[in-house]
Structures are given as structure tokens and as C-alpha cells.
Design a protein around this motif. Sequence first.
Motif, short mmCIF file in Angstrom:
data_model
loop_
_atom_site.label_atom_id
_atom_site.label_comp_id
_atom_site.label_asym_id
_atom_site.label_seq_id
_atom_site.Cartn_x
_atom_site.Cartn_y
_atom_site.Cartn_z
N CYS A 98 -41.09 -7.09 17.89
CA CYS A 98 -40.25 -7.39 16.73
C CYS A 98 -40.95 -6.92 15.46
CB CYS A 98 -39.98 -8.89 16.66
SG CYS A 98 -38.97 -9.38 15.24
N GLU A 99 -40.26 -6.09 14.66
CA GLU A 99 -40.90 -5.52 13.48
C GLU A 99 -39.94 -5.49 12.28
OE1 GLU A 99 -43.31 -2.13 13.97
OE2 GLU A 99 -43.59 -2.41 16.13
N LEU A 100 -40.51 -5.69 11.11
CA LEU A 100 -39.79 -5.45 9.87
C LEU A 100 -39.81 -3.96 9.59
CD1 LEU A 100 -38.43 -6.41 7.20
CD2 LEU A 100 -40.74 -6.55 6.23
N ALA A 101 -38.63 -3.38 9.38
CA ALA A 101 -38.51 -1.95 9.05
C ALA A 101 -38.29 -1.80 7.55
CB ALA A 101 -37.35 -1.33 9.82
N VAL A 102 -39.08 -0.95 6.94
CA VAL A 102 -39.00 -0.67 5.50
C VAL A 102 -38.39 0.71 5.32
CG1 VAL A 102 -40.31 -0.39 3.36
CG2 VAL A 102 -41.02 -2.10 5.05
N ILE A 103 -37.31 0.80 4.55
CA ILE A 103 -36.58 2.05 4.37
C ILE A 103 -36.83 2.60 2.97
CG2 ILE A 103 -34.30 3.14 4.39
CD1 ILE A 103 -33.46 0.77 6.27
N TYR A 123 -34.34 -3.05 3.85
CA TYR A 123 -35.09 -3.52 5.00
C TYR A 123 -34.15 -3.69 6.19
CZ TYR A 123 -38.39 -4.75 1.31
OH TYR A 123 -39.23 -4.71 0.21
N SER A 124 -34.72 -3.55 7.39
CA SER A 124 -33.95 -3.78 8.60
C SER A 124 -34.88 -4.35 9.67
CB SER A 124 -33.29 -2.47 9.07
OG SER A 124 -32.34 -2.72 10.09
N VAL A 125 -34.36 -4.46 10.89
CA VAL A 125 -35.11 -5.00 12.02
C VAL A 125 -35.25 -3.90 13.07
CG1 VAL A 125 -35.22 -6.82 13.77
CG2 VAL A 125 -34.06 -7.25 11.58
N ALA A 126 -36.42 -3.81 13.67
CA ALA A 126 -36.63 -2.89 14.78
C ALA A 126 -37.29 -3.64 15.94
CB ALA A 126 -37.49 -1.70 14.36
N ASN A 127 -36.99 -3.18 17.14
CA ASN A 127 -37.65 -3.68 18.35
C ASN A 127 -38.29 -2.47 19.02
OD1 ASN A 127 -38.49 -4.73 20.76
ND2 ASN A 127 -36.47 -5.35 21.47
N GLY A 155 -31.62 -2.19 13.62
CA GLY A 155 -30.43 -2.68 12.95
C GLY A 155 -30.32 -4.20 13.05
N PRO A 156 -29.12 -4.78 13.02
CA PRO A 156 -27.87 -4.06 12.78
C PRO A 156 -27.63 -3.68 11.33
CG PRO A 156 -27.45 -6.40 13.07
CD PRO A 156 -28.92 -6.20 13.35
N VAL A 230 -33.61 -10.60 21.89
CA VAL A 230 -33.12 -10.78 20.53
C VAL A 230 -34.31 -10.83 19.59
CG1 VAL A 230 -31.79 -12.21 18.94
CG2 VAL A 230 -31.10 -12.05 21.35
N THR A 231 -34.43 -9.84 18.73
CA THR A 231 -35.48 -9.81 17.72
C THR A 231 -34.84 -10.09 16.37
OG1 THR A 231 -35.23 -7.39 17.67
CG2 THR A 231 -37.08 -8.28 18.92
N GLU A 232 -35.50 -10.97 15.60
CA GLU A 232 -34.90 -11.41 14.34
C GLU A 232 -35.96 -11.49 13.25
OE1 GLU A 232 -31.89 -14.93 12.70
OE2 GLU A 232 -32.66 -14.99 14.75
N VAL A 233 -35.60 -11.01 12.07
CA VAL A 233 -36.44 -11.16 10.89
C VAL A 233 -35.65 -11.97 9.88
CG1 VAL A 233 -37.69 -10.00 9.04
CG2 VAL A 233 -37.60 -8.95 11.31
N GLU A 234 -36.27 -13.03 9.41
CA GLU A 234 -35.64 -13.96 8.48
C GLU A 234 -35.01 -13.24 7.29
OE1 GLU A 234 -37.08 -17.79 5.70
OE2 GLU A 234 -38.54 -16.53 6.79
#
Length: 252
Positions: A98-103, A123-127, A155-156, A230-234
Motif C-alpha cells: 500500500c503506497e501513497l502516490a504523488v502526482i 494524490y492517489s493510492v497504489a498497490n 486509483g481510483p 483492499v489498499t486504502e490511504v486516509e
Amino acid sequence: MRTARISYGGAIHEAIEWEGRLKLDNGQIVEEQDVVWLTPIVPRTVFALGLNYADHAAELSFAAPSEPLVFLKSPNAFIGHQGFTRRPDDVTYMHYECELAVIIGQTVRNVKKENAYKYIKGYSVANDYAFRDYLENYYRPNLRVKNRDSCTPFGPWMVDAGDIANPMDLKLTTHVNNKLVQQGTTADMIFDIPTLIEYLSSFMTLSENDVILTGTPKGSVNTAVGDVVVTEVEGIGRLVNTIIGDESFTNR
């Protein structure tokens, strides 16, 4: 604002959340389950961090790095929310991350840490699944570890940077088949987001829709065919993915 890219009715649309449904860029309102989710942006260059959480480095019996350990990911690796990731028959250990994605939002070079946040689009979520059988060494994951087709759900949503007050204080969790298996916080990154942007831009140009995958905390365990991960970033989103086996593919 949260934005997504989806396929619906034979066309690709941008979409936003709308009272539990999706509002497309043509004004049409559709149900989430009726669309195919794509990655929230089309990723350009993707930088992935290895061992950017000290607890994850420790669980792998590695020392924390003294400078960012960065590798690149190819476009074929990325799939959208509710997608399927292939677990090859010859792999004995495959785990989620589970990772925070920085765009990145614009073309930049030589950014200073104190100015870094102004160059982030969202920002988004990546697995970022890893196939540990093929790890060459701790600082250089080879192609078979991190660049297999469909091995990085993304995503999403893309959440506007301005909507996240402090990206360095977000909870990360992973559930496998509804069981909590990983949790951490972005506050525990070894190299924070401004440091990563300063580091990368010091020797190369960053461009709009470049993505930085900022690493994962401890708690990575083996997964199996049929697992729903299910990966989730607050504050960013909840990314759902299912693992399938070689038997689901006609061409191997």
C-alpha cells in the motif's frame, strides 16, 4: 475534488463523485459498478521508492537507506480500481504494498524542499505488488519483481493537492479478504515528499503526470489466487484488486 478516469459506453471519460455515483464529463450520471475504472491519470515517468519506511526495511532484515532508493516502473504494470492482477504459477511469494502516490503537476527542475508542495497536482493510492522470488538485491528490484503486467493497481481517484492538509500524516491500511494485514502512517517515511521531489529534480526534469510511489510500511505478507486486496490511504481513497492465476489467461 476527487477525479477519476473511467470507460463507459465505449468511450473514456473523466468523472467525479456525485451522491454515491459518478458524474461524467458529458453530464451523464452512472453507477460505479457499471463502469470500467482506469488509472486516474495516464502515468508518465513513475518513480518507486524502496525501503522508504524503516519498519518495512527491518521486517526484510535490511538497514534503512541513507539516501532514496529509487527504481522506475513501466506503463504495462498499471491497472485501475477493481482490476485483476495475475499471480504466475512459478511465483512462491507475492505481496501487496500500500503506497501513497504523488502526482506532479508541471515541468520542474532543481526544486527546493520548501517549495516542493506547489508542484504537486494531486494524490492517489497504489498497490505495488512485489514478486519476491526474483529480487536481485535490496536496492535494485529487477524487472520481474516490479514490472509485470497488471502488478500495480492505481486509483481510483486523484485528489487535488489543495484538499489534503498534511500528506505526511495519513493512515495507510491493507485488508486481504476483509482481514486487516497492514497499517502504518506516512509520518513514518524515511524520506518525506518534499525531500523526494528535491532529490529527483536535482538531477532530472520532472514533468506533469510523473508519479512518485512513496513506499510502504511493514506488514507485507504472501497472497494467493482469489484474494481480494483492499489498499486504502486516509482521505485519498480505497483501491480494490483481485488476484487471479495463470489459468485465467489463454496466452501465457
